[in-house]
Design a protein around this motif. Structure first.
Motif, PDB file in Angstrom:
ATOM      1  N   ARG A  22       0.827  -1.214   0.000  1.00 37.05           N
ATOM      2  CA  ARG A  22       0.000   0.000   0.000  1.00 37.05           C
ATOM      3  C   ARG A  22       0.863   1.268   0.000  1.00 37.05           C
ATOM      4  NH1 ARG A  22      -2.874  -1.614   5.498  1.00 37.05           N
ATOM      5  NH2 ARG A  22      -0.638  -1.860   5.915  1.00 37.05           N
ATOM      6  N   PHE A  23       2.124   1.131  -0.298  1.00 35.01           N
ATOM      7  CA  PHE A  23       3.072   2.256  -0.256  1.00 35.01           C
ATOM      8  C   PHE A  23       2.472   3.500  -0.888  1.00 35.01           C
ATOM      9  CE2 PHE A  23       6.893   4.498  -1.942  1.00 35.01           C
ATOM     10  CZ  PHE A  23       7.523   4.749  -0.731  1.00 35.01           C
ATOM     11  N   ALA A  24       2.530   4.608  -0.152  1.00 34.58           N
ATOM     12  CA  ALA A  24       1.843   5.841  -0.553  1.00 34.58           C
ATOM     13  C   ALA A  24       2.792   6.898  -1.104  1.00 34.58           C
ATOM     14  CB  ALA A  24       1.075   6.400   0.640  1.00 34.58           C
ATOM     15  N   GLY A  25       3.916   6.478  -1.665  1.00 35.55           N
ATOM     16  CA  GLY A  25       4.835   7.417  -2.302  1.00 35.55           C
ATOM     17  C   GLY A  25       6.050   7.762  -1.478  1.00 35.55           C
ATOM     18  N   SER A  26       5.927   7.659  -0.164  1.00 36.28           N
ATOM     19  CA  SER A  26       7.061   7.881   0.729  1.00 36.28           C
ATOM     20  C   SER A  26       6.821   7.082   1.995  1.00 36.28           C
ATOM     21  CB  SER A  26       7.225   9.365   1.069  1.00 36.28           C
ATOM     22  OG  SER A  26       6.187   9.800   1.928  1.00 36.28           O
ATOM     23  N   VAL A  27       7.916   6.822   2.724  1.00 37.21           N
ATOM     24  CA  VAL A  27       7.793   6.080   3.982  1.00 37.21           C
ATOM     25  C   VAL A  27       6.967   6.884   4.980  1.00 37.21           C
ATOM     26  CG1 VAL A  27       9.079   5.167   5.959  1.00 37.21           C
ATOM     27  CG2 VAL A  27       9.917   4.772   3.634  1.00 37.21           C
ATOM     28  N   ASP A  28       7.204   8.183   5.056  1.00 37.65           N
ATOM     29  CA  ASP A  28       6.472   9.011   6.010  1.00 37.65           C
ATOM     30  C   ASP A  28       4.974   8.999   5.723  1.00 37.65           C
ATOM     31  OD1 ASP A  28       8.792   9.657   7.334  1.00 37.65           O
ATOM     32  OD2 ASP A  28       9.066  11.590   6.330  1.00 37.65           O
ATOM     33  N   ALA A  29       4.612   9.131   4.445  1.00 38.21           N
ATOM     34  CA  ALA A  29       3.197   9.141   4.086  1.00 38.21           C
ATOM     35  C   ALA A  29       2.555   7.788   4.350  1.00 38.21           C
ATOM     36  CB  ALA A  29       3.033   9.533   2.618  1.00 38.21           C
ATOM     37  N   THR A  30       3.297   6.715   4.088  1.00 44.24           N
ATOM     38  CA  THR A  30       2.760   5.371   4.306  1.00 44.24           C
ATOM     39  C   THR A  30       2.572   5.107   5.795  1.00 44.24           C
ATOM     40  OG1 THR A  30       3.907   4.629   2.316  1.00 44.24           O
ATOM     41  CG2 THR A  30       3.106   2.926   3.795  1.00 44.24           C
ATOM     42  N   ARG A  31       3.523   5.557   6.594  1.00 41.15           N
ATOM     43  CA  ARG A  31       3.367   5.397   8.048  1.00 41.15           C
ATOM     44  C   ARG A  31       2.149   6.180   8.533  1.00 41.15           C
ATOM     45  NH1 ARG A  31       5.171   3.705  12.781  1.00 41.15           N
ATOM     46  NH2 ARG A  31       4.719   5.006  14.586  1.00 41.15           N
ATOM     47  N   GLU A  32       2.013   7.413   8.102  1.00 39.69           N
ATOM     48  CA  GLU A  32       0.893   8.233   8.560  1.00 39.69           C
ATOM     49  C   GLU A  32      -0.444   7.604   8.199  1.00 39.69           C
ATOM     50  OE1 GLU A  32      -0.865  12.791   8.071  1.00 39.69           O
ATOM     51  OE2 GLU A  32       1.050  12.234   7.153  1.00 39.69           O
ATOM     52  N   GLN A  33      -0.510   6.970   7.026  1.00 42.95           N
ATOM     53  CA  GLN A  33      -1.775   6.412   6.554  1.00 42.95           C
ATOM     54  C   GLN A  33      -2.071   5.023   7.107  1.00 42.95           C
ATOM     55  OE1 GLN A  33      -2.252   6.814   2.338  1.00 42.95           O
ATOM     56  NE2 GLN A  33      -4.234   5.756   2.276  1.00 42.95           N
ATOM     57  N   PHE A  34      -1.030   4.197   7.275  1.00 44.20           N
ATOM     58  CA  PHE A  34      -1.272   2.791   7.606  1.00 44.20           C
ATOM     59  C   PHE A  34      -0.555   2.295   8.868  1.00 44.20           C
ATOM     60  CE2 PHE A  34      -1.556   3.014   2.896  1.00 44.20           C
ATOM     61  CZ  PHE A  34      -2.906   2.727   2.764  1.00 44.20           C
ATOM     62  N   HIS A  35       0.408   3.053   9.374  1.00 44.01           N
ATOM     63  CA  HIS A  35       1.229   2.530  10.467  1.00 44.01           C
ATOM     64  C   HIS A  35       1.380   3.513  11.626  1.00 44.01           C
ATOM     65  CE1 HIS A  35       2.635  -0.903   7.991  1.00 44.01           C
ATOM     66  NE2 HIS A  35       2.619  -0.029   6.996  1.00 44.01           N
ATOM     67  N   ALA A  36       0.469   4.427  11.766  1.00 44.83           N
ATOM     68  CA  ALA A  36       0.586   5.467  12.801  1.00 44.83           C
ATOM     69  C   ALA A  36       0.220   4.895  14.166  1.00 44.83           C
ATOM     70  CB  ALA A  36      -0.297   6.655  12.446  1.00 44.83           C
ATOM     71  N   SER A  37       1.085   4.017  14.662  1.00 40.86           N
ATOM     72  CA  SER A  37       0.829   3.340  15.930  1.00 40.86           C
ATOM     73  C   SER A  37       2.157   2.937  16.553  1.00 40.86           C
ATOM     74  CB  SER A  37      -0.040   2.092  15.683  1.00 40.86           C
ATOM     75  OG  SER A  37      -0.033   1.234  16.799  1.00 40.86           O
ATOM     76  N   ASP A  38       2.187   2.887  17.881  1.00 38.58           N
ATOM     77  CA  ASP A  38       3.373   2.396  18.576  1.00 38.58           C
ATOM     78  C   ASP A  38       3.588   0.911  18.320  1.00 38.58           C
ATOM     79  OD1 ASP A  38       3.843   4.890  19.633  1.00 38.58           O
ATOM     80  OD2 ASP A  38       2.851   4.463  21.543  1.00 38.58           O
ATOM     81  N   ASP A  39       2.577   0.246  17.761  1.00 41.37           N
ATOM     82  CA  ASP A  39       2.651  -1.190  17.506  1.00 41.37           C
ATOM     83  C   ASP A  39       3.434  -1.509  16.243  1.00 41.37           C
ATOM     84  OD1 ASP A  39       1.987  -3.698  18.525  1.00 41.37           O
ATOM     85  OD2 ASP A  39       0.245  -3.902  17.213  1.00 41.37           O
TER      86      ASP A  39
END
Length: 316
Positions: free
Chosen positions: A283-300
Protein backbone atom coordinates in the motif's frame (compact mmCIF):
# COMPACT_ATOMS: atom_id res chain seq x y z
CA UNK A 1 35.99 -20.42 23.13
CA UNK A 2 32.50 -20.73 24.66
CA UNK A 3 30.94 -19.03 21.62
CA UNK A 4 32.84 -21.32 19.26
CA UNK A 5 31.66 -24.37 21.21
CA UNK A 6 28.05 -23.12 21.11
CA UNK A 7 28.23 -22.58 17.36
CA UNK A 8 29.71 -26.07 16.91
CA UNK A 9 26.94 -27.63 18.99
CA UNK A 10 24.28 -25.72 17.04
CA UNK A 11 25.82 -26.86 13.76
CA UNK A 12 25.76 -30.47 14.93
CA UNK A 13 22.17 -30.14 16.12
CA UNK A 14 21.07 -28.65 12.80
CA UNK A 15 22.86 -31.41 10.90
CA UNK A 16 20.99 -34.05 12.88
CA UNK A 17 17.70 -32.20 12.32
CA UNK A 18 18.32 -31.92 8.58
CA UNK A 19 19.17 -35.64 8.41
CA UNK A 20 15.92 -36.46 10.17
CA UNK A 21 13.97 -34.27 7.75
CA UNK A 22 15.58 -36.03 4.82
CA UNK A 23 14.83 -39.46 6.28
CA UNK A 24 11.20 -38.61 6.94
CA UNK A 25 10.80 -36.87 3.62
CA UNK A 26 8.92 -33.79 4.72
CA UNK A 27 9.46 -30.21 5.74
CA UNK A 28 5.99 -29.15 6.90
CA UNK A 29 5.29 -27.87 10.40
CA UNK A 30 2.51 -30.35 11.14
CA UNK A 31 1.88 -33.48 13.11
CA UNK A 32 -1.09 -34.29 10.91
CA UNK A 33 0.79 -34.68 7.65
CA UNK A 34 4.38 -35.97 7.64
CA UNK A 35 7.56 -34.78 9.28
CA UNK A 36 8.15 -32.31 12.04
CA UNK A 37 11.85 -31.76 12.53
CA UNK A 38 12.41 -29.33 15.42
CA UNK A 39 13.39 -30.70 18.85
CA UNK A 40 10.74 -31.54 21.45
CA UNK A 41 8.11 -32.29 18.79
CA UNK A 42 5.10 -34.57 19.11
CA UNK A 43 5.27 -38.03 17.63
CA UNK A 44 4.83 -37.96 13.85
CA UNK A 45 1.26 -38.79 12.91
CA UNK A 46 -0.11 -37.96 16.36
CA UNK A 47 -3.20 -35.79 16.78
CA UNK A 48 -2.72 -33.27 19.59
CA UNK A 49 -4.96 -33.47 22.63
CA UNK A 50 -6.71 -30.17 23.19
CA UNK A 51 -7.97 -28.80 26.53
CA UNK A 52 -11.52 -29.67 27.64
CA UNK A 53 -14.07 -27.58 25.80
CA UNK A 54 -11.71 -26.90 22.89
CA UNK A 55 -12.96 -27.72 19.42
CA UNK A 56 -11.33 -30.81 17.97
CA UNK A 57 -10.89 -30.69 14.16
CA UNK A 58 -11.45 -33.97 12.35
CA UNK A 59 -8.72 -36.50 11.76
CA UNK A 60 -7.11 -36.49 8.29
CA UNK A 61 -8.24 -40.12 7.98
CA UNK A 62 -11.83 -38.89 7.71
CA UNK A 63 -11.33 -36.91 4.50
CA UNK A 64 -13.77 -38.51 2.05
CA UNK A 65 -12.51 -40.52 -0.88
CA UNK A 66 -14.41 -38.62 -3.55
CA UNK A 67 -14.19 -35.44 -5.62
CA UNK A 68 -14.71 -33.23 -2.57
CA UNK A 69 -12.07 -35.16 -0.68
CA UNK A 70 -9.63 -34.65 -3.53
CA UNK A 71 -10.19 -30.88 -3.34
CA UNK A 72 -9.76 -30.93 0.46
CA UNK A 73 -6.46 -32.79 0.13
CA UNK A 74 -5.33 -30.35 -2.55
CA UNK A 75 -6.08 -27.46 -0.20
CA UNK A 76 -4.12 -29.12 2.59
CA UNK A 77 -1.10 -29.60 0.32
CA UNK A 78 -1.24 -25.96 -0.83
CA UNK A 79 -1.50 -24.86 2.79
CA UNK A 80 1.64 -26.81 3.70
CA UNK A 81 3.70 -26.15 0.56
CA UNK A 82 2.29 -22.86 -0.69
CA UNK A 83 5.30 -21.60 -2.62
CA UNK A 84 5.74 -24.90 -4.43
CA UNK A 85 2.08 -25.46 -5.33
CA UNK A 86 0.93 -21.86 -5.85
CA UNK A 87 4.14 -20.14 -7.01
CA UNK A 88 2.25 -17.69 -9.22
CA UNK A 89 0.82 -16.05 -6.08
CA UNK A 90 3.80 -16.27 -3.67
CA UNK A 91 6.72 -13.84 -3.55
CA UNK A 92 8.76 -15.19 -0.63
CA UNK A 93 9.81 -18.41 1.12
CA UNK A 94 6.82 -18.72 3.46
CA UNK A 95 3.90 -21.15 3.58
CA UNK A 96 0.48 -20.77 5.19
CA UNK A 97 1.50 -23.32 7.83
CA UNK A 98 4.29 -21.10 9.14
CA UNK A 99 1.80 -18.86 10.99
CA UNK A 100 -1.07 -21.37 11.30
CA UNK A 101 0.62 -24.35 12.91
CA UNK A 102 -0.14 -28.06 12.62
CA UNK A 103 -1.57 -27.60 9.13
CA UNK A 104 -4.00 -24.95 10.40
CA UNK A 105 -5.31 -27.16 13.18
CA UNK A 106 -3.56 -25.85 16.29
CA UNK A 107 -5.52 -23.61 18.69
CA UNK A 108 -3.98 -20.25 19.58
CA UNK A 109 -2.11 -20.14 16.26
CA UNK A 110 -5.00 -18.68 14.25
CA UNK A 111 -6.50 -22.10 13.35
CA UNK A 112 -8.42 -22.38 10.13
CA UNK A 113 -11.42 -24.11 11.69
CA UNK A 114 -12.03 -20.94 13.70
CA UNK A 115 -11.40 -18.65 10.73
CA UNK A 116 -13.92 -20.49 8.58
CA UNK A 117 -16.81 -19.81 10.97
CA UNK A 118 -15.69 -16.20 11.64
CA UNK A 119 -16.25 -14.79 8.15
CA UNK A 120 -17.77 -12.68 6.66
CA UNK A 121 -16.46 -10.08 9.13
CA UNK A 122 -15.62 -6.40 9.24
CA UNK A 123 -11.88 -5.65 9.17
CA UNK A 124 -10.51 -2.28 10.15
CA UNK A 125 -7.47 -2.93 7.96
CA UNK A 126 -9.47 -2.31 4.79
CA UNK A 127 -12.58 -0.84 6.44
CA UNK A 128 -15.22 -3.11 5.01
CA UNK A 129 -16.80 -6.51 5.52
CA UNK A 130 -14.52 -9.22 4.17
CA UNK A 131 -15.48 -12.66 2.93
CA UNK A 132 -13.21 -15.58 3.78
CA UNK A 133 -11.95 -15.58 0.20
CA UNK A 134 -10.96 -11.91 0.48
CA UNK A 135 -9.24 -12.60 3.77
CA UNK A 136 -7.18 -15.35 2.12
CA UNK A 137 -6.33 -12.99 -0.73
CA UNK A 138 -4.92 -10.59 1.84
CA UNK A 139 -2.65 -13.30 3.21
CA UNK A 140 -1.17 -13.83 -0.24
CA UNK A 141 -0.69 -10.08 -0.72
CA UNK A 142 0.92 -9.36 2.63
CA UNK A 143 2.14 -12.45 4.44
CA UNK A 144 3.26 -14.15 1.23
CA UNK A 145 4.45 -10.87 -0.31
CA UNK A 146 2.79 -12.02 -3.52
CA UNK A 147 -0.43 -11.29 -5.34
CA UNK A 148 -4.01 -12.23 -4.60
CA UNK A 149 -5.50 -15.20 -6.45
CA UNK A 150 -8.62 -14.04 -8.30
CA UNK A 151 -11.98 -15.07 -6.90
CA UNK A 152 -12.85 -18.56 -8.10
CA UNK A 153 -9.23 -19.50 -8.72
CA UNK A 154 -8.58 -23.20 -8.00
CA UNK A 155 -6.08 -22.26 -5.29
CA UNK A 156 -8.74 -20.29 -3.38
CA UNK A 157 -11.36 -22.99 -3.92
CA UNK A 158 -9.00 -25.68 -2.62
CA UNK A 159 -7.99 -23.69 0.47
CA UNK A 160 -11.59 -22.84 1.36
CA UNK A 161 -12.58 -26.47 0.89
CA UNK A 162 -9.85 -27.53 3.30
CA UNK A 163 -10.89 -24.90 5.86
CA UNK A 164 -14.53 -25.97 5.61
CA UNK A 165 -13.57 -29.56 6.30
CA UNK A 166 -11.41 -28.54 9.27
CA UNK A 167 -14.46 -26.74 10.71
CA UNK A 168 -16.69 -29.82 10.51
CA UNK A 169 -18.95 -29.63 13.59
CA UNK A 170 -17.80 -26.17 14.66
CA UNK A 171 -20.34 -23.74 16.09
CA UNK A 172 -21.24 -20.60 14.17
CA UNK A 173 -22.10 -17.28 15.78
CA UNK A 174 -19.71 -16.99 18.70
CA UNK A 175 -15.95 -16.65 19.06
CA UNK A 176 -14.41 -20.07 19.49
CA UNK A 177 -11.92 -20.91 22.22
CA UNK A 178 -8.46 -21.09 20.66
CA UNK A 179 -9.23 -18.80 17.73
CA UNK A 180 -6.66 -16.27 16.53
CA UNK A 181 -3.70 -15.64 18.82
CA UNK A 182 -4.38 -15.32 22.56
CA UNK A 183 -4.51 -11.82 23.99
CA UNK A 184 -1.21 -11.07 25.66
CA UNK A 185 -0.76 -8.99 28.80
CA UNK A 186 1.18 -5.78 28.46
CA UNK A 187 4.87 -6.07 29.41
CA UNK A 188 6.08 -4.92 32.80
CA UNK A 189 8.44 -2.51 31.07
CA UNK A 190 8.81 -1.16 27.55
CA UNK A 191 10.00 -3.83 25.08
CA UNK A 192 13.75 -3.66 24.65
CA UNK A 193 15.58 -4.40 21.38
CA UNK A 194 18.79 -5.57 23.02
CA UNK A 195 17.02 -7.83 25.49
CA UNK A 196 15.08 -9.24 22.55
CA UNK A 197 18.34 -9.83 20.73
CA UNK A 198 19.49 -11.99 23.64
CA UNK A 199 16.21 -13.94 23.68
CA UNK A 200 16.49 -14.48 19.94
CA UNK A 201 20.07 -15.77 20.16
CA UNK A 202 19.17 -18.19 22.94
CA UNK A 203 15.82 -19.48 21.70
CA UNK A 204 15.25 -18.66 18.03
CA UNK A 205 18.47 -18.46 16.04
CA UNK A 206 19.04 -22.21 15.93
CA UNK A 207 16.00 -22.65 13.67
CA UNK A 208 15.50 -19.20 12.14
CA UNK A 209 19.14 -18.29 11.57
CA UNK A 210 21.39 -15.70 13.14
CA UNK A 211 20.16 -13.11 10.62
CA UNK A 212 16.52 -14.18 10.51
CA UNK A 213 17.04 -15.95 7.18
CA UNK A 214 15.49 -19.24 8.26
CA UNK A 215 16.87 -22.66 7.40
CA UNK A 216 16.70 -24.77 4.26
CA UNK A 217 17.29 -28.47 3.78
CA UNK A 218 20.07 -29.78 1.55
CA UNK A 219 17.69 -29.90 -1.41
CA UNK A 220 16.76 -26.23 -0.99
CA UNK A 221 13.34 -26.65 0.65
CA UNK A 222 12.48 -24.19 3.39
CA UNK A 223 12.35 -26.00 6.72
CA UNK A 224 12.20 -23.02 9.09
CA UNK A 225 10.78 -19.71 7.82
CA UNK A 226 12.69 -16.44 7.45
CA UNK A 227 11.55 -13.84 9.97
CA UNK A 228 12.85 -10.73 8.23
CA UNK A 229 14.68 -9.82 5.06
CA UNK A 230 13.63 -10.12 1.40
CA UNK A 231 12.15 -13.64 1.73
CA UNK A 232 9.87 -12.91 4.68
CA UNK A 233 6.45 -11.27 5.08
CA UNK A 234 6.17 -7.64 4.06
CA UNK A 235 5.46 -4.52 6.09
CA UNK A 236 1.74 -4.85 5.45
CA UNK A 237 1.39 -8.27 7.09
CA UNK A 238 -0.25 -8.52 10.48
CA UNK A 239 2.81 -10.23 11.93
CA UNK A 240 4.83 -7.02 11.48
CA UNK A 241 2.85 -5.57 14.39
CA UNK A 242 4.75 -6.00 17.64
CA UNK A 243 1.70 -7.03 19.65
CA UNK A 244 0.57 -9.62 17.13
CA UNK A 245 4.04 -11.13 16.88
CA UNK A 246 4.43 -11.17 20.66
CA UNK A 247 1.12 -12.98 21.13
CA UNK A 248 2.02 -15.60 18.52
CA UNK A 249 5.50 -16.07 19.98
CA UNK A 250 4.28 -16.40 23.57
CA UNK A 251 1.73 -19.05 22.66
CA UNK A 252 3.70 -21.03 20.10
CA UNK A 253 7.45 -20.44 20.22
CA UNK A 254 10.00 -21.95 20.46
CA UNK A 255 8.32 -24.44 18.16
CA UNK A 256 6.36 -27.10 20.09
CA UNK A 257 7.38 -25.38 23.35
CA UNK A 258 4.86 -22.55 23.47
CA UNK A 259 4.68 -20.80 26.82
CA UNK A 260 8.38 -21.26 27.53
CA UNK A 261 9.16 -17.55 27.19
CA UNK A 262 7.91 -15.02 29.69
CA UNK A 263 5.50 -12.33 28.59
CA UNK A 264 8.31 -9.77 28.75
CA UNK A 265 10.60 -11.98 26.66
CA UNK A 266 7.89 -12.40 24.03
CA UNK A 267 7.49 -8.62 23.73
CA UNK A 268 11.25 -8.07 23.64
CA UNK A 269 11.94 -10.62 20.92
CA UNK A 270 8.92 -9.43 18.89
CA UNK A 271 10.37 -5.91 18.92
CA UNK A 272 13.77 -7.25 17.91
CA UNK A 273 12.30 -9.30 15.05
CA UNK A 274 10.23 -6.43 13.74
CA UNK A 275 13.02 -3.86 13.91
CA UNK A 276 14.63 -5.26 10.76
CA UNK A 277 13.95 -4.53 7.11
CA UNK A 278 11.50 -6.56 5.11
CA UNK A 279 9.68 -6.11 1.78
CA UNK A 280 7.77 -2.88 1.26
CA UNK A 281 4.11 -2.51 2.21
CA UNK A 282 2.10 -3.01 -1.03
CA UNK A 283 0.00 0.00 0.00
CA UNK A 284 3.07 2.26 -0.26
CA UNK A 285 1.84 5.84 -0.55
CA UNK A 286 4.84 7.42 -2.30
CA UNK A 287 7.06 7.88 0.73
CA UNK A 288 7.79 6.08 3.98
CA UNK A 289 6.47 9.01 6.01
CA UNK A 290 3.20 9.14 4.09
CA UNK A 291 2.76 5.37 4.31
CA UNK A 292 3.37 5.40 8.05
CA UNK A 293 0.89 8.23 8.56
CA UNK A 294 -1.77 6.41 6.55
CA UNK A 295 -1.27 2.79 7.61
CA UNK A 296 1.23 2.53 10.47
CA UNK A 297 0.59 5.47 12.80
CA UNK A 298 0.83 3.34 15.93
CA UNK A 299 3.37 2.40 18.58
CA UNK A 300 2.65 -1.19 17.51
CA UNK A 301 4.47 -0.70 14.18
CA UNK A 302 8.16 -0.05 13.62
CA UNK A 303 7.54 0.98 10.00
CA UNK A 304 8.71 4.53 9.37
CA UNK A 305 10.60 4.76 12.66
CA UNK A 306 14.32 5.36 12.93
CA UNK A 307 16.46 2.82 14.72
CA UNK A 308 20.24 3.07 14.94
CA UNK A 309 20.10 5.81 12.33
CA UNK A 310 18.13 3.69 9.87
CA UNK A 311 14.64 4.52 8.61
CA UNK A 312 12.70 1.25 8.73
CA UNK A 313 10.64 0.76 5.59
CA UNK A 314 13.16 2.52 3.37
CA UNK A 315 14.51 -0.81 2.18
CA UNK A 316 18.11 0.24 2.63
Amino acid sequence: MRLEKLQTNRSRTWTRMAMLAALLGGVGFTVAETAVVPPHTPKVGAIPKYPPGMFQPPSPTTIPDDEMGAMIRKGQRIFMHTGELAPQFVGNRLACANCHLDAGRMPDSAPMWAAFVSYPAYRSKNQHVNTLAERIQGCFTYSMNGKAPPLGDPVLVALQSYFQWLATGAEVGSKMMGSGYPKLDQPEREPDYFEGQKVYAQNCALCHGANGEGQRSSDGKQVFPPLWGPESFNWGAGMHRIGTAAAFIKANMPFSRGGLLSTQQAWDVALFMNSHERPQDPRFAGSVDATREQFHASDDSMYGRRFNGHLLGSGR
